[in-house]
Structure formats: C-alpha cells, structure tokens
Design a protein around this motif. Structure first.
Motif: not given
Length: 127
Positions: A21, A23, A73, A79, A81
């Motif tokens: 992930t 961020t 997303w 975030q 991923s």
C-alpha cells in the motif's frame, strides 16, 4: 508538500501474493498527480515499471507482469495498492510508489514523468 509512504510485508514465501500500500499525504490522490505508479528495482538492476493507475482510475500494466499484477486505489483513504501474485525469488526487489505530473500516458512508464516518490520498501521472496 506531497509525500508517499509504502507499506507491506518485507518477507514472503514463493507462490504467495504480495500486497503493498502507498499512502499519500500532504495532497490528494485524485488531484495532485495525473497518474500513480508502482515501480521496483531488483538487486543490481535498474528500475522496472510495474503498472499505473491514472486520475480516473484506469489501470495500465507492464506486459511482462500484467498476468500477475493488480493496482487499485481507495480515494477515501488517499491510498493506492499493489497486488503481485505467484511470487518467486525473482520478484525480490525494492518496491517504490510514485506520482506523475506528466499528463501524457506515453511518459508514465518512464522516470521523467514522476515528481513524487516514496522511499521504497524491500520485499524479499524466500522460503
């Protein structure tokens, strides 16, 4: 200032799925870049673009990894991923997330498009 931070497991076993992930802080994933990418660098090798998700959620993948890669997303969490399935030791690498300020899709698989970078996270595939 937009900052990116990768997170995920550092060690996975062969045949497993890696989930990472990214961020995004200091900005909006839906506004502050034209595209968001996952890029990796195996030991002793150059950068390899794995895939891209653009500002409207459309994904593009490297042909060599397309069958094993999925990018998504969550705009509510700011975030995006990566999932990489059926990993082997050849998938051992530092994995980076990055954001592109270039509006041109033909640039999204090259370094010149990217302004924002995470610090990278090591993923090792080993039994």
């Amino acid at each position: 200032q937009v900052q990116l931070q990768e997170s995920g497991p550092g060690l996975v076993k062969p045949s497993q799925t890696v989930s990472l992930t990214c961020t995004v802080s200091g900005g909006s994933i839906g506004r502050d870049a034209y595209a968001w990418s996952w890029i990796r660098q195996p030991p002793g090798k150059g950068l390899e673009w794995m895939g891209v998700i653009n500002a409207d959620g459309t994904t593009y993948y490297s042909p060599s990894l397309k069958s094993r890669t999925s990018i998504s997303w969550d705009t509510s969490k700011n975030q995006f991923s990566l999932q990489l399935t059926s990993v082997t030791p050849e998938d051992t690498a530092v994995y980076y997330c990055a954001g592109a300020n270039s509006p041109y899709p033909e640039t999204w698989f090259s370094r010149r498009a990217y302004t924002y970078w995470g610090q990278g996270t090591q993923v090792t595939v080993s039994s």
